[in-house]
Every structure is written in C-alpha cells, then in structure tokens.
Design a protein around this motif. Structure first.
Motif, PDB file in Angstrom:
ATOM      1  N   ARG B 225       0.778  -1.240   0.000  1.00 49.17           N
ATOM      2  CA  ARG B 225       0.000   0.000   0.000  1.00 49.17           C
ATOM      3  C   ARG B 225       0.820   1.307   0.000  1.00 49.17           C
ATOM      4  NH1 ARG B 225      -5.635   1.487   1.322  1.00 49.17           N
ATOM      5  NH2 ARG B 225      -5.287   3.590   0.650  1.00 49.17           N
ATOM      6  N   LYS B 235      -2.840   2.225  -8.393  1.00 47.81           N
ATOM      7  CA  LYS B 235      -3.672   1.426  -7.484  1.00 47.81           C
ATOM      8  C   LYS B 235      -3.883  -0.001  -7.990  1.00 47.81           C
ATOM      9  CE  LYS B 235      -6.383   1.395  -3.862  1.00 47.81           C
ATOM     10  NZ  LYS B 235      -5.818   1.600  -2.532  1.00 47.81           N
ATOM     11  N   LYS B 241      -5.649  -6.066   1.475  1.00 49.83           N
ATOM     12  CA  LYS B 241      -7.013  -5.827   1.937  1.00 49.83           C
ATOM     13  C   LYS B 241      -7.785  -4.878   1.019  1.00 49.83           C
ATOM     14  CE  LYS B 241      -8.030  -5.083   6.483  1.00 49.83           C
ATOM     15  NZ  LYS B 241      -9.003  -6.148   6.763  1.00 49.83           N
ATOM     16  N   SER B 242      -7.207  -3.707   0.778  1.00 43.22           N
ATOM     17  CA  SER B 242      -7.944  -2.759  -0.055  1.00 43.22           C
ATOM     18  C   SER B 242      -7.450  -2.794  -1.489  1.00 43.22           C
ATOM     19  CB  SER B 242      -7.869  -1.344   0.524  1.00 43.22           C
ATOM     20  OG  SER B 242      -6.548  -1.029   0.890  1.00 43.22           O
ATOM     21  N   GLY B 243      -6.505  -3.664  -1.760  1.00 44.22           N
ATOM     22  CA  GLY B 243      -6.046  -3.855  -3.130  1.00 44.22           C
ATOM     23  C   GLY B 243      -6.616  -5.152  -3.677  1.00 44.22           C
ATOM     24  N   LEU B 244      -5.805  -5.879  -4.417  1.00 43.90           N
ATOM     25  CA  LEU B 244      -6.296  -7.100  -5.053  1.00 43.90           C
ATOM     26  C   LEU B 244      -5.758  -8.332  -4.342  1.00 43.90           C
ATOM     27  CD1 LEU B 244      -5.739  -5.736  -8.642  1.00 43.90           C
ATOM     28  CD2 LEU B 244      -7.969  -6.333  -7.677  1.00 43.90           C
TER      29      LEU B 244
END
Ligand SMILES: Cc1cc2nc3c(=O)[nH]c(=O)nc-3n(C[C@H](O)[C@H](O)[C@H](O)COP(=O)(O)OP(=O)(O)OC[C@H]3O[C@@H](n4cnc5c(N)ncnc54)[C@H](O)[C@@H]3O)c2cc1C
Ligand SMILES: Nc1ncnc2c1ncn2[C@@H]1O[C@H](COP(=O)(O)O)[C@@H](O)[C@H]1O
Lengths: 253, 306
Positions: B225, B235, B241-244
C-alpha cells in the motif's frame, strides 16, 4: 468548519519489539515511538480540506512521553491549535480509555468534523474513530481516502476491497477514520519544527480517565518468527544463486 | 452453550468469504445466529447458522456505515449474543467499535483465533500476538483469512426471523455511488509471476530496477500500500485488503514487512520468496523461502543470473 485531529504515537516497528517480564506488555523502556502513520494522513487530509474550504484544524493528543514534538510538528505543518489532554493514562492506554477522554475533550471544545487515523498497530480493543463517534453521538465513516465539500454537505470516499471506492454524502458533525490522504503527507524538516516549536502554545485541558477496554491482556508472545520460511541467509550472491535453483526446480524460470 | 452472532458481509449480491470463515469458526464455539442486513435472499446460503435474523429497509439496500451500525446495534440489543463476530474489513470497521460502545460490550480487534474465554489478536503489524481474557459478552473483529471458509459453506435450512428495521429517518449518511477501479495496463491477478515492492524500496527512482527484474522473470510488478499512497505505482498494482487478491505461481517480495492487511492478499500464492533485512519481519512467517540480504544487493545479484 472546526476540524479536530486526534493523534497518537505508536512503537516504531523498524525496531525489534521485546516482551517485558510480566509477559503481558512490550518492554517499553527502550521503545522508539513514531506518529501513527494513519494519523499523519488524517492531519494531511484535514489540512487539505482547510486549505480548500477554510476553517480551523486542531490537533489533540493524550499526554505521554515525548508527545510535545508531535504537536510541534502538527503546528509547523499548519494546525491552528494544538491541545494536550492531561491525565494519568499510563503507557499502554486502551482505545476505549483514549476514545472516552478524546470525546469528552472534543465535546467541550466544540467541533464539526473529527478526523483521525483509521487504525493503529496497537489498538487491541478497536479503532478510535468508532469509539469517539459513539460517545459524540455522530455518524462515523472509516477507511476514508478523501473528504471534499459539496454545498452544505461533505462527500466522503471510502475504500472497499479490490480497489472499489464507495462515495457517501454526509452532513456535519461527523467522525472520519482516514486511511490515506489525497496527497502524500507533507514533510517538514525537523530543524524547521524545532524552530517553530518556540512560538507554539500547547493548550492543556484536563481529561477523563474513566474509559476502559473491558478486557485484560493475559499473554503477549511473538509468532514463531522465521519458522514458516526456509532462510537463505543474508549474502545476496549466495541467496540469489539459491533462488535461481529453486525457480528452476519449480519450473518457473 | 454460547450464542454466537455473525454479522454477515455481502457485496453486489454475493456473500463475502469472511462471512463463511466466521460462520465455520462460530460453529465450533456454539449456537450460531447470522445477522443478515439488506438482502434477505442470501439467507439460503447461510446453512452453517441455526438461525438467520434478516433486516431489510430501503436505507439498507446498499451498505451504509451509519444505518448498518444502528441496525446491528438494535439486533444485538434485542438478542442474547455471548459473542458477536464482525469482519475486520472495510465494512466491519464501521461497525465493531461503535457497537462496542453502544452495547457496552468489550471489543477485541484484529482477532485471529478465539475461544469463549480467550481471544488472540495480531498486533504491531503482525509482529506480536496478544491473548486477551474475556469474561462475559464480547465483540471480536476477525482478520480475514484466519479460518478456512469451507467449514462455513454447508447446506442447512436455518430458521429465518425477519426483524423490523430501527427508525432510520434520522440517518445522515447517504450512499451516492460506487467507483470501480480503472483497468490498468496489467492485471496482476492473472500473472504467474509477481515481483512485489514495499516501502523498503525507498524511492520511485528504484521502481525501474524492480520492473526490470520482473520482466526477466516473465512477470509483472505489484506492491504494498505505501507504494501506491506515495503514487510510485498505480492502485491496480496494490496487493492486499484494499487492493487485489493474487495467487501467482511465484510471489517475490522486496522490502515488504508482512502486515496482516498485505498478507490477506497474497498468502495463497504457490511459492512465496521474501527479501527483508529484518529477520523478525512477519512476512517470513508466510513465505516459503526468506532472505535477509539488502534488497539493493539482491536485485542486481538476481538480475545478473537471469
Ligand atoms: C484498512 C486498511 C487497508 C490496508 N490495505 C492494504 C493493502 O491492500 N495492501 C497493503 O500492502 N497494505 C495495506 N494496508 C497497510 C498495512 O497496514 C501496512 O501499512 C503496509 O502493508 C506496509 O507496507 P510495507 O510492508 O511495504 O511497509 P513497511 O511495513 O514499512 O515495511 C518495509 C519493510 O522493508 C524492509 N526493508 C527496508 N529496507 C530494506 C532493504 N534495503 N532491503 C530489504 N528490506 C528492507 C524493512 O525491514 C521493513 O520490514 C492497509 C491498512 C489499512 C488500515
Ligand atoms: N516531518 C514530520 N512530520 C510529522 N511528524 C514529524 C516530522 N518530523 C518529526 N516528527 C515527529 O517527531 C518525532 C521524532 O522525529 P525524528 O526525531 O525525526 O524521528 C516523530 O516520531 C514525529 O512524531
């Protein structure tokens, strides 16, 4: 728009962490602390909002060792006011205790928006933003990557998984848990902070100490470090040679 | 017998993995009630629960931090839960802490294992585990990937109880829209080889070096991140978690510590090789092979041999 930014310091994970004799806490004697990186993002997002739309930014902390320089840095970056909540919080203050003290102080000083880091590496009993919001009786949105103004309302972007972002609209007052500011947090050289620190007045308020986590640590231990991996050592040439062998064995290269 | 409530997470008409992971674990601990807000049709997928409480209202059709928190609080306050499980996910983070205050129930966050009187959390970026003693009721926010999902994906016909929504007329948060990620030049979820850069890479000037290594290995560059937050990579390259979520044949990390939010996205990779100068970095708990050389020495050493 009065924006209040609760900030805390957390152990710097670059250093080795030791468990103390009780087996229930870190050995804090030699711990190096740094600002919680998500709080740094919250401060940046608050400053960006203020710069675009006007208002004031107040940084607020619980009293603890070495915390003044965090407030000096916040002021040097553009916070209008810096406030320290006095009270005997101990070194391993829980999120529930911190959240109650923060909420009481913020309520007393007045606010439109609270922006704090979405999480910290040590919040065993949960994230601060949700705790503060519930005490202040306001809505709360977390994992936020941007807050902008649209008429009388705020437009809040919240990250889900997989790169999907949800956009919400909300009126103030509100508590926001910031994941990442729209811009990389600004950097102020320490020399400049030191220089600025002489003109900064830290306002001290007394804090409530009646919040508590409602649970106790029974044991702290390190995961079995390195057991998962077969270690190839610290020599780059030797490790690279071994990695190539492994890739060949697995038919990857 | 304990009563365990599991707050169901669903998105775009699909029950999320974290829900099945929690249901499977909850079944070991007691009698399971699933709390399903906003899409009662999904009750049929929750066979691991013995009861499903559904709440529907127009304001609950899309996830809404304020409306969902109000609704979960109402369900919990009317129920008899000894433990409430919430995912430590983007949605769960809007619920767990507020619920803890409104219901005056202790919360243990980042939980990776739990019994009825003790909960284990992963703190300090995965470097330390902490056991908390719990007596009486509690809420746990559960780290994704802590339990197998299969145990929670079982047939069954739980009793469905439709509960009335609380008064949501005063809710201030309004859902506007979803913004889907822009398609990138490379889809990291379909690559066989990923070379993943972390904060240890220090500067965007060092990204080309990683790209070159990835090209030599026939793969692409992904990252943690902070690399995206610093705008060194887009991105679409973020894993976690908030990515892929990725599952390549080879995942080679360079200067990634292995925070739980990163691990969530890559621990299923077939072969994980981690490079990190800190021998205590949590990434080594998940890697198959680890190397404590400086990444700036390792990259050229590896590149020259390819
Ligand atoms: C809601 C939420 C969602 C998140 N989602 C994600 C996500 O999707 N993906 C993600 O990655 N993170 C995510 N995070 C962030 C996560 O908590 C960590 O902050 C992040 O993963 C840390 O990235 P890192 O390992 O690159 O950096 P650090 O933790 O700073 O680690 C850098 C590592 O590099 C090593 N290093 C330094 N120099 C060298 C060198 N010369 N040679 C070798 N090694 C070196 C250091 O020893 C250190 O271990 C999320 C956080 C939150 C709160
Ligand atoms: N540029 C900065 N931005 C934010 N905080 C800073 C900055 N510089 C120093 N600080 C604060 O001062 C502490 C000590 O800084 P240092 O001595 O540089 O490690 C840090 O942990 C921060 O809390």
């Amino acid at each position: 728009m009065n924006i209040v930014v609760p900030i805390k310091q957390v152990p710097d994970l670059v250093e080795e962490l030791e468990i103390d004799g009780s087996g229930k806490d870190l050995n804090r004697e030699w711990l190096k602390y740094k600002i919680n990186e998500f709080d740094d993002h919250a401060l940046e997002e608050a400053l960006l909002y203020k710069e675009a739309n006007g208002g004031t930014v107040t940084a607020i902390v619980l009293d603890s060792d070495g915390i003044d320089k965090v407030l000096h840095a916040a002021a040097a970056k553009g916070a209008d006011k810096v406030v320290k909540i006095m009270g005997d919080f101990g070194s391993a203050v829980s999120s529930h205790a911190a959240g109650k003290a923060m909420a009481d102080a913020i309520q007393a000083m007045g606010f439109d928006m609270v922006m704090t880091g979405v999480q910290a590496v040590d919040d065993r009993d949960g994230q601060l933003a949700g705790i503060i919001a519930n005490h202040l009786n306001t809505p709360n949105i977390n994992v936020v990557t941007g807050v902008t103004k649209d008429g009388d309302n705020l437009v809040v972007q919240k990250e889900y998984g997989g790169g999907v972002v949800a956009e919400f609209e909300v009126s103030t007052p509100v508590v926001i848990g910031v994941q990442a500011a729209r811009e990389t947090p600004r950097y102020i050289p320490v020399a400049k902070i030191r220089k600025a620190s002489r003109g900064i007045n830290i306002e001290e308020v007394s804090g409530s100490t009646d919040g508590n986590a409602g649970s106790e640590v029974s044991r702290m231990f390190k995961p079995e470090g390195g057991q998962g991996a077969e270690m190839l050592g610290d020599d780059a040439e030797a490790a690279a040679a071994r990695i190539i062998e492994i890739l060949n064995e697995k038919g990857i290269k | 017998m304990s009563n365990i409530y599991v707050v169901v997470e669903h998105f775009k008409g699909k029950v999320e993995d974290i829900t099945f992971e929690m249901l499977g674990k909850a079944k070991e601990l007691g009698d399971v009630t699933a709390v399903l807000i906003g899409n009662k049709d999904l009750a049929s997928e929750l066979g691991a629960a013995s009861k499903v409480i559904t709440v529907d209202a127009p304001e609950l059709a899309e996830f809404n931090p304020e409306a969902y928190l109000k609704t979960v609080s109402e369900v919990v306050s009317n129920g008899n839960a000894d433990m409430v499980m919430v995912g430590n996910t983007s949605m769960g983070m809007d619920i767990a802490a507020g619920l803890s205050v409104s219901q005056d129930m202790p919360l243990i966050a980042y939980a990776s294992d739990m019994g009825t009187d003790s909960v284990t959390s992963q703190l300090y970026g995965g470097k330390v585990n902490v056991e908390s003693a719990v007596s009486g009721k509690c809420i746990v926010s559960v780290l994704p990937g802590s339990f197998p999902g299969d145990a929670g994906k079982v047939d069954g016909s739980p009793a469905v109880e439709e509960a009335a929504a609380p008064d949501l007329s005063e809710v201030k948060v309004k859902f506007r829209k979803l913004i889907e990620p822009e398609g990138g030049d490379v889809d990291i979820t379909t690559q066989d080889v990923l070379v993943s850069a972390g904060r240890g890479i220090q500067s965007d000037e060092n990204i080309p070096m990683v790209e070159e290594l990835a090209a030599k290995l026939g793969g692409a560059v992904s990252c943690s991140r902070p690399i995206v937050d610093n705008k060194w990579l887009g991105k679409t390259r973020q894993v976690g978690k908030s990515g892929l979520k990725v599952k390549p044949k080879l995942y080679l990390t360079l200067g990634i510590s292995g925070a739980p939010e990163h691990i969530e996205g890559m621990k299923e990779a077939d072969l994980i090789i981690a490079v990190n100068t800190d021998p205590n970095a949590p990434i080594f708990d998940y890697a198959h092979y680890g190397c404590t050389a400086d990444l700036f020495d390792l990259i050229p050493a590896l590149s020259s041999k390819l």
